[in-house]
Design a protein around this motif. Structure first.
Motif, mmCIF file in Angstrom:
data_model
loop_
_atom_site.group_PDB
_atom_site.id
_atom_site.type_symbol
_atom_site.label_atom_id
_atom_site.label_comp_id
_atom_site.label_asym_id
_atom_site.label_seq_id
_atom_site.Cartn_x
_atom_site.Cartn_y
_atom_site.Cartn_z
ATOM 1 N N LEU A 1 0.918 -1.105 -0.104
ATOM 2 C CA LEU A 1 -0.145 0.021 0.129
ATOM 3 C C LEU A 1 0.792 1.125 0.092
ATOM 4 N N TRP A 2 0.729 2.014 -0.784
ATOM 5 C CA TRP A 2 1.012 3.607 -0.930
ATOM 6 C C TRP A 2 0.101 4.350 -1.365
ATOM 7 N N PHE A 3 0.006 5.484 -0.555
ATOM 8 C CA PHE A 3 -1.112 6.494 -0.589
ATOM 9 C C PHE A 3 -0.269 7.994 -1.181
ATOM 10 N N LYS B 1 6.093 8.060 2.322
ATOM 11 C CA LYS B 1 6.838 9.060 1.386
ATOM 12 C C LYS B 1 6.869 10.540 1.812
ATOM 13 N N PHE B 2 7.869 11.023 1.949
ATOM 14 C CA PHE B 2 7.690 12.284 2.874
ATOM 15 C C PHE B 2 7.350 13.203 1.733
ATOM 16 N N PHE B 3 7.198 13.565 0.730
ATOM 17 C CA PHE B 3 6.511 14.369 -0.165
ATOM 18 C C PHE B 3 6.359 13.921 -1.458
ATOM 19 N N ASP C 1 6.425 9.345 7.098
ATOM 20 C CA ASP C 1 7.907 8.552 7.251
ATOM 21 C C ASP C 1 7.566 7.334 7.901
ATOM 22 N N TRP C 2 8.582 6.654 8.082
ATOM 23 C CA TRP C 2 8.520 5.403 8.626
ATOM 24 C C TRP C 2 7.834 5.335 10.120
ATOM 25 N N GLY D 1 13.735 5.192 -2.204
ATOM 26 C CA GLY D 1 13.899 6.644 -2.965
ATOM 27 C C GLY D 1 12.734 7.764 -2.094
ATOM 28 N N HIS D 2 12.221 7.205 -1.040
ATOM 29 C CA HIS D 2 11.168 7.867 -0.373
ATOM 30 C C HIS D 2 11.608 8.591 0.823
#
Length: 406
Positions: free
Chosen positions: A154-156, A197-199, A210-211, A232-233
């Motif tokens: 999952l990535w949002f 992902k930070f941005f 973030d993690w 890369g995030h």
């Protein structure tokens, strides 16, 4: 392979206290999942350059992935992205994959490419949009059941561009509610891998930035939820291997999306920019795999290694081969670290000896070792050369341009 080259390599590593039989066994067991979308046309927000011969269907993506696995011996599973890889009959896709000696890997929902999601998907202030997004997550659970997939990745893209645009705390609650519903729908053997992902594409705040946020959410959801680290995030200068070590110790490191970055989320070939970082990530994993705590060992031994790249200017299959070989190379180097030597230096607080014990393994040329492993597995010594000479590029030219794309 030159027997003389490997004999010298074996002697050198024996003198360093390394058991090459154990190293080779580890190298033969590592598995790296390639992404279906990495075989199609993709690119930046500026331009997608159409390539000749890219797959037109999910079935052709698996055909290309099978070539990578056949030549490298490393990639028996392929991640799918929904709806990019949506088909009418998932049993048929699964059968096709199995006929190629492949499996369908992680299922990735897509919650960022529809107009309804402009202001967020599961964190949208509109309950109807949140319902639509959650239903898509549940759809992906059903797809995982049909394909025999274990992992849901999952990535949002959810976030905001301006202060005051949305209520950050309410969005946090809505995120948990959606994932909690998805978690309950999963079978006991499934895993939820939560990426951060930070941005980008949101520029003021991202709901899972973030993690720590991903870890906190995973802890609240349950033992079948873990954190996925995309290399890369992170912001420039982030110590990614520190994050890896922390998550391993908490037994919440579920997987990786490997790629390279120079400035932002560049999605370049793995190891192309900072191979030492990849080496140090594997160092932490190998340390954890030798930990006295069985839980930490189990976590380190059950990590999903996945590629996530945007091949914009590169030939797709060759870029994938290069990435998985780069991962294999850095893993091989990390396996040559003499951990006893490192631990002794740490106990003595000998900074230079400890640093040297790690760095000296990175500086080893592992070509003879990799050639020996490939020879024993019946693989070409140089998979990239074998592909370029195989005629496969010419055989898929009839596909033309404009195939499956994101």
């Amino acid at each position: 392979m030159s027997d003389r080259a490997y004999g010298l390599f074996e002697e050198q590593q024996h003198n360093r206290g390394i058991d090459l039989n154990k190293v080779k066994a580890k190298l033969k067991s590592i598995r790296i999942e390639t992404p279906s979308w990495g075989y199609g046309d993709s690119g930046t927000r500026f331009k997608v350059f159409r390539k000749n011969g890219v797959p037109r269907t999910p079935f052709e993506k698996f055909d290309d992935a099978a070539v990578v696995h056949k030549l490298t011996g490393l990639c028996p599973s392929v991640a799918i992205h929904i709806p990019w890889d949506k088909v009418d009959d998932y049993d048929k896709l699964r059968t096709h994959a199995e006929g190629l000696d492949l499996q369908i890997g992680a299922v990735n929902p897509n919650l960022f490419q529809e107009d309804d999601y402009m202001f967020g998907s599961v964190t949208n202030s509109d309950p109807a949009v949140r319902r639509k997004a959650t239903d898509h997550l549940l759809e992906c659970v059903d797809i995982a059941k049909a394909t025999g997939s274990r992992d849901l990745s999952l990535w949002f893209a959810d976030g905001t561009n301006y202060p005051g645009q949305a209520d950050i705390r309410k969005r946090k609650t809505w995120m948990y509610e959606a994932l909690s519903e998805m978690y309950k729908a999963m079978t006991p053997d499934m895993r939820m891998l939560i990426e951060y992902k930070f941005f980008e594409p949101a520029f003021y705040h991202t709901d899972l930035a973030d993690w720590g946020m991903a870890y906190n959410l995973a802890k609240k959801l349950g033992d079948r939820a873990s954190v996925l680290v995309d290399t890369g995030h992170h912001a420039p200068g982030t110590n990614v291997e520190h994050i890896v070590a922390y998550l391993l110790d908490e037994q919440r490191l579920g997987g990786f999306h490997f790629n390279s970055r120079k400035y932002a989320d560049d999605d370049l070939i793995v190891g192309a920019i900072n191979p030492y970082e990849l080496f140090l990530i594997f160092y932490q994993i190998i340390e954890a795999a030798n930990d006295a705590d069985g839980g930490i060992r189990g976590c380190a031994d059950d990590i999903a290694y996945m590629i996530d790249q945007s091949h914009n200017i590169e030939p797709k299959i060759q870029a994938m081969i290069r990435s998985v070989l780069n991962v294999q190379t850095q893993y091989a180097k990390a396996l040559l670290i003499n951990l006893d030597e490192v631990h002794a230096a740490q106990e003595a607080q000998d900074v230079m000896a400890a640093e040297d014990a790690v760095r000296s393994a990175y500086e080893v040329d592992v070509t003879p070792l990799l050639h020996a492993v490939r020879e024993e597995l019946g693989l070409p010594l140089d998979p990239m050369k074998a592909f370029r000479e195989s005629g496969y590029v010419e055989s898929i030219a009839h596909r033309g341009k404009g195939g499956a794309s994101w």
